[in-house]
Design an enzyme around this catalytic site. Structure first.
Site, PDB file in Angstrom:
ATOM      1  N   HIS A 187       0.844  -1.201   0.000  1.00 18.93           N
ATOM      2  CA  HIS A 187       0.000   0.000   0.000  1.00 18.93           C
ATOM      3  C   HIS A 187       0.875   1.245   0.000  1.00 18.93           C
ATOM      4  O   HIS A 187       2.088   1.162   0.188  1.00 18.93           O
ATOM      5  CB  HIS A 187      -0.979   0.000   1.179  1.00 18.93           C
ATOM      6  CG  HIS A 187      -0.371   0.214   2.525  1.00 18.93           C
ATOM      7  ND1 HIS A 187       0.337  -0.754   3.199  1.00 18.93           N
ATOM      8  CD2 HIS A 187      -0.376   1.301   3.342  1.00 18.93           C
ATOM      9  CE1 HIS A 187       0.729  -0.286   4.371  1.00 18.93           C
ATOM     10  NE2 HIS A 187       0.319   0.969   4.482  1.00 18.93           N
ATOM     11  N   HIS A 203       0.718   5.689   1.035  1.00 13.46           N
ATOM     12  CA  HIS A 203       0.048   6.854   1.603  1.00 13.46           C
ATOM     13  C   HIS A 203       0.632   8.075   0.914  1.00 13.46           C
ATOM     14  O   HIS A 203       1.846   8.126   0.652  1.00 13.46           O
ATOM     15  CB  HIS A 203       0.312   6.992   3.102  1.00 13.46           C
ATOM     16  CG  HIS A 203      -0.125   5.835   3.930  1.00 13.46           C
ATOM     17  ND1 HIS A 203      -1.447   5.570   4.201  1.00 13.46           N
ATOM     18  CD2 HIS A 203       0.596   4.879   4.566  1.00 13.46           C
ATOM     19  CE1 HIS A 203      -1.523   4.497   4.973  1.00 13.46           C
ATOM     20  NE2 HIS A 203      -0.296   4.060   5.200  1.00 13.46           N
ATOM     21  N   TYR A 207      11.710   4.402   0.193  1.00 14.45           N
ATOM     22  CA  TYR A 207      10.591   4.812  -0.666  1.00 14.45           C
ATOM     23  C   TYR A 207       9.688   5.815   0.049  1.00 14.45           C
ATOM     24  O   TYR A 207       8.501   5.573   0.256  1.00 14.45           O
ATOM     25  CB  TYR A 207       9.796   3.593  -1.127  1.00 14.45           C
ATOM     26  CG  TYR A 207      10.673   2.458  -1.587  1.00 14.45           C
ATOM     27  CD1 TYR A 207      11.547   2.630  -2.659  1.00 14.45           C
ATOM     28  CD2 TYR A 207      10.662   1.236  -0.929  1.00 14.45           C
ATOM     29  CE1 TYR A 207      12.368   1.600  -3.074  1.00 14.45           C
ATOM     30  CE2 TYR A 207      11.480   0.201  -1.348  1.00 14.45           C
ATOM     31  CZ  TYR A 207      12.333   0.393  -2.413  1.00 14.45           C
ATOM     32  OH  TYR A 207      13.149  -0.631  -2.822  1.00 14.45           O
TER      33      TYR A 207
END
Length: 176
Positions: A59, A61, A146
């Protein structure tokens, strides 16, 4: 069934959580170059600003600010998700088709939160940067590659050892 309502705020700033359909997958970090290329191309075409981002294996954000008069973040997400899936397929990554002709890579929906003020923005940016530690992927925020955290360090907005004392996050004064 409750109908989900999105907040359409032209020129707004929004926090998003976007998740893969298979939460065991590591495809986002395994193919980070493709994801970055897709984000760059969509940003060039759709002119939005990424204020913070973290990509985890399953996932991501991010906080975006949209241009004045523009509230079409769903169109941007549709484009990002579609292009990433097509890019992976073109690279030989096996993806399963869904019933609508697309690929079953992403969860259909995503979480969106409208940023209300500077304090809300700061809490969400902190949450984004601390997320790899929260998920046990690294011990220190600086160890996760990342993340926009490194950009913030280069700009002098945060120190490299920011949040090495996780105590500040145990209070829950940030985030999602």
């Amino acid at each position: 069934m409750v109908r989900y309502r999105r907040n359409w705020l032209p020129g707004g700033t929004f926090f998003f959580t976007v998740t893969l359909a298979d939460r065991r997958s590591h495809i986002l970090t395994q193919h980070i170059g493709a994801l970055r290329a897709v984000f760059r191309s969509v940003r060039r075409e759709a002119h939005f600003q990424i204020l913070a981002v973290v990509v985890l294996p399953d996932h991501l954000h991010t906080v975006w600010s949209l241009p004045e008069g523009d509230a079409d973040y769903p169109g941007r997400w549709r484009t990002i998700k579609g292009r990433y899936a097509h890019m992976l397929k073109a690279r030989g990554v096996p993806l399963i088709r869904d019933g609508r002709g697309g690929y079953r890579l992403w969860q259909q929906r995503y979480w969106e939160h409208t940023i209300r003020d500077e304090g809300d923005l700061q809490r969400h940016v902190d949450y984004i940067h601390f997320n790899p530690v929260k998920h046990g992927l690294v011990h220190d925020v600086a160890d996760w590659p990342y993340s926009s955290f490194h950009h913030y360090v280069r700009l002098g907005w945060l120190s490299r050892d920011w949040a090495t004392n996780a105590e500040m996050f145990e209070t829950g004064k940030f985030g999602e």
